[in-house]
Write an enzyme that holds these catalytic residues in place. Structure first.
Site, mmCIF file in Angstrom:
data_model
loop_
_atom_site.group_PDB
_atom_site.id
_atom_site.type_symbol
_atom_site.label_atom_id
_atom_site.label_comp_id
_atom_site.label_asym_id
_atom_site.label_seq_id
_atom_site.Cartn_x
_atom_site.Cartn_y
_atom_site.Cartn_z
ATOM 1 N N GLU A 11 0.810 -1.216 0.000
ATOM 2 C CA GLU A 11 0.000 0.000 0.000
ATOM 3 C C GLU A 11 0.844 1.266 0.000
ATOM 4 O O GLU A 11 0.331 2.336 -0.262
ATOM 5 C CB GLU A 11 -0.933 0.002 1.216
ATOM 6 N N VAL A 12 2.123 1.130 0.332
ATOM 7 C CA VAL A 12 3.010 2.281 0.444
ATOM 8 C C VAL A 12 4.128 2.130 -0.576
ATOM 9 O O VAL A 12 4.775 1.093 -0.630
ATOM 10 C CB VAL A 12 3.599 2.370 1.876
ATOM 11 N N HIS A 63 9.849 -0.629 2.910
ATOM 12 C CA HIS A 63 9.537 -0.844 4.321
ATOM 13 C C HIS A 63 9.411 -2.343 4.569
ATOM 14 O O HIS A 63 9.159 -3.110 3.658
ATOM 15 C CB HIS A 63 8.270 -0.092 4.747
#
Length: 82
Positions: free
Chosen positions: A64-65, A69
């Site tokens: 989603e980003v 990460h």
């Protein structure tokens, strides 16, 4: 949207795109990110019981980003379903 009782995101201070955009020069950064996850797991006392490290790559994998990460999940047994 936590997926486990312990669900942390580890995000490097240096902005990088998702895994598909990484280059060989990013190897040290990725290694440090994984070692930091190990350190966090140890500090939380979850190393012995186990934890998961996850890189989601692409929308179909749940990303989603749009930057690098690492998810650290722990706190419940993993159930395998085949």
């Amino acid at each position: 949207k936590p997926k486990a009782p312990i669900h942390l995101l580890l995000v490097p201070k240096i902005h990088r795109g998702p895994v598909n955009t990484l280059e060989p020069k990013d190897a040290e950064l990725v290694g440090r990110l994984i070692l930091k996850a190990k350190e966090v797991a140890q500090s939380l006392g979850i190393s012995e019981d186990g934890y998961r490290l996850i890189f989601n790559i692409g929308r179909n994998a749940g990303m989603e980003v749009e930057h690098l990460h690492l998810h650290l999940l722990a706190g419940k047994p993993l159930k395998f379903e085949f």
